[in-house]
Design an enzyme around this catalytic site. Structure first.
Site, mmCIF file in Angstrom:
data_model
loop_
_atom_site.group_PDB
_atom_site.id
_atom_site.type_symbol
_atom_site.label_atom_id
_atom_site.label_comp_id
_atom_site.label_asym_id
_atom_site.label_seq_id
_atom_site.Cartn_x
_atom_site.Cartn_y
_atom_site.Cartn_z
ATOM 1 C CG HIS A 34 -2.042 -1.061 1.028
ATOM 2 N ND1 HIS A 34 -3.192 -0.881 0.306
ATOM 3 C CD2 HIS A 34 -2.075 -2.350 1.460
ATOM 4 C CE1 HIS A 34 -3.901 -1.998 0.318
ATOM 5 N NE2 HIS A 34 -3.236 -2.907 1.007
ATOM 6 C CB THR A 35 4.387 1.929 -0.221
ATOM 7 O OG1 THR A 35 4.700 0.701 -0.853
ATOM 8 C CG2 THR A 35 4.557 1.786 1.270
ATOM 9 C CB ALA A 122 -3.742 -16.333 -4.447
ATOM 10 N N GLY A 123 -3.962 -12.833 -4.316
ATOM 11 C CA GLY A 123 -3.137 -11.643 -4.071
ATOM 12 C C GLY A 123 -1.829 -11.692 -4.827
ATOM 13 C CD GLU A 160 -6.778 -3.902 -12.123
ATOM 14 O OE1 GLU A 160 -7.877 -3.847 -11.552
ATOM 15 O OE2 GLU A 160 -6.161 -4.961 -12.316
ATOM 16 C CG ASP A 172 -0.301 -5.481 -8.334
ATOM 17 O OD1 ASP A 172 0.590 -5.332 -7.471
ATOM 18 O OD2 ASP A 172 -1.505 -5.573 -8.064
ATOM 19 C CE1 TYR A 222 -5.046 -1.717 -3.079
ATOM 20 C CE2 TYR A 222 -6.226 -0.148 -4.454
ATOM 21 C CZ TYR A 222 -5.043 -0.746 -4.067
ATOM 22 O OH TYR A 222 -3.865 -0.370 -4.661
HETATM 23 C C1 GLA Z 1 -2.879 -4.418 -4.945
HETATM 24 C C2 GLA Z 1 -2.738 -3.231 -5.890
HETATM 25 C C3 GLA Z 1 -1.327 -2.656 -5.857
HETATM 26 C C4 GLA Z 1 -0.878 -2.382 -4.427
HETATM 27 C C5 GLA Z 1 -1.141 -3.582 -3.533
HETATM 28 C C6 GLA Z 1 -0.851 -3.299 -2.090
HETATM 29 O O1 GLA Z 1 -2.112 -5.501 -5.376
HETATM 30 O O2 GLA Z 1 -3.060 -3.614 -7.202
HETATM 31 O O3 GLA Z 1 -1.261 -1.497 -6.647
HETATM 32 O O4 GLA Z 1 -1.468 -1.219 -3.930
HETATM 33 O O5 GLA Z 1 -2.477 -4.043 -3.635
HETATM 34 O O6 GLA Z 1 0.496 -3.077 -1.893
#
Ligand code: GLA
Length: 387
Positions: A34-35, A122-123, A160, A172, A222
């Site tokens: 989240h940076t 799954a992140g 997105e 990402d 988010y």
């Molecule tokens: C998701 C978002 C990224 C980032 C992360 C948290 O994956 O797509 O841009 O903010 O969360 O670090």
């Protein structure tokens, strides 16, 4: 993933002709959560799992014929349709095609079939893997590869924002486009400068434990987290009209304390996490340079604590996995990615690995009725044309 698998489906679902095949990976992130949308640092790497797509120009003006192999779902749509397709997976194709057009790529009709082995929800950024893969393919098919890697990253992010309802940062898509086998990357999300860090921790390995709690970022808290951060920046800016505060990156601890009583307690805790996380990424870089993996791990635990208590993006299952890691003497463990479900990333000494995984499976199963999924991290290459 098998090229033949994707190719056979492409041939079967369209007119028997072959196209070009492109691949893009999902990602892990060692630290720096989240940076990105706060102008801070992140430390991701691409993985050996991702999305593979076969694509071919179909000589129509703007009809896209798309097949999601894993879902066995076919959707045809026109790029001129202002609403675009409804299926969420097809919106990534629609969105990226329109974003690539904005960059001057004359995208017309095409056929596409794609499959993936990066676990959904799954992140690990299956969505960025799709965006980067499709952007890469369209740039090659219609754009003479003139669009730069960075512009493809931004086109993925814009997809997105504009078509999928997630106001994400750039981590990402960056990791998916720029990834390099064996390397993590430290990215400064404000200046976009980055360095590759070869990552071969002697005696340790990285493993993901997937809680299988589906993380779903669209329409989720988010976006609220991002808004909290932006509110704090506005408040700091109002106090200092002479200076320019664009993101929390520009704010010091003193700036934050100065506005503490004006912003709500929640927003204060969110910003506190982000400021701390910014420092932690840099501390991890120093520790890696010195080969001090125990320090890296300590910082990972701090990140988990902050994500759980201050940023509030954890869940019971992820906190439990983190607790199990701690009790097994695992060097570092934390939630990875946006949160609200998904995986923990664990830095574990080789000699503890087996016992840790066994214990995690057993105890998680006893509590939640199923085992967590286990993914050993292999750091792979970024977006590429396969053939
Ligand atoms: C998701 C978002 C990224 C980032 C992360 C948290 O994956 O797509 O841009 O903010 O969360 O670090």
């Amino acid at each position: 993933m098998e090229i033949d698998f994707v190719r056979s489906r492409f041939i079967k679902h369209f007119d028997g002709k072959t196209g070009n095949i492109y691949a893009s990976p999902g990602r892990i992130n060692l630290i720096g959560e989240h940076t990105d949308y706060n102008g801070g640092f992140v430390f991701p790497g691409a993985v050996d799992k991702g999305v593979m797509a076969e694509m071919r120009i179909n000589d129509t003006e703007d009809t896209v014929m798309a097949y999601a192999i894993d879902l066995k779902d076919r959707v045809d749509f026109k790029l001129s349709d202002p609403n675009g397709p409804r299926a969420s997976w097809a919106r990534y194709i629609y969105g990226i095609a329109l974003e690539m057009r904005k960059l001057g790529v004359p995208v017309k009709g095409f056929n596409i079939a794609f499959a993936g082995d990066v676990p959904l929800g799954a992140g690990m950024s299956s969505s960025a893997a799709m965006e980067s893969c499709f952007a890469f393919g369209l740039n090659d098919l219609f754009g003479d590869n003139k669009v730069s890697q960075w512009d493809m990253v931004l086109a993925g992010q814009a997809t997105e924002h504009n078509y999928c309802g997630v106001n994400c940062g750039i981590m990402d898509q960056f990791a998916s486009v720029f990834g390099k086998a064996g390397c993590l990357m430290r990215l400064d999300c404000r200046s976009r400068e980055f360095q590759y860090f070869p990552f071969k921790p002697d005696g340790y390995r990285l493993v993901l434990l997937d809680s299988v709690v589906k993380h779903q970022l669209s329409g989720s808290p988010y976006n609220d987290r991002r808004m909290s951060c932006e509110k704090v920046v506005k408040c700091v800016q109002a106090k200092h009209p002479e200076a320019k505060f664009e993101t929390l990156r520009d704010c010091t601890w003193e700036d934050l304390d100065e506005v503490k009583d004006e912003i709500g307690a929640d927003d204060y805790r969110r910003a506190k996490f982000v400021l701390g996380e910014k420092d932690r990424v840099l501390a991890v870089c120093d520790a890696l340079t010195e080969g001090d993996y125990e320090k890296v791990g300590e910082l990972m635990y701090q990140t988990h604590e902050g994500l759980s208590k201050d940023y509030e993006v954890s869940c019971e299952e992820l906190d439990f996995l983190n607790q199990i890691a701690k009790e097994n003497g695992v060097t570092g463990s934390r939630i990875m990615g946006g949160g609200f479900g998904g995986c923990t990333i664990n830095l574990v000494r080789n000699d503890l690995y087996r016992k840790f995984i066994e214990d995690a499976k057993k105890r998680f199963n006893e509590k939640y009725g199923h085992e967590p999924k286990v993914y050993d991290v292999v750091i792979g290459d970024g977006s590429r044309k396969i053939c």
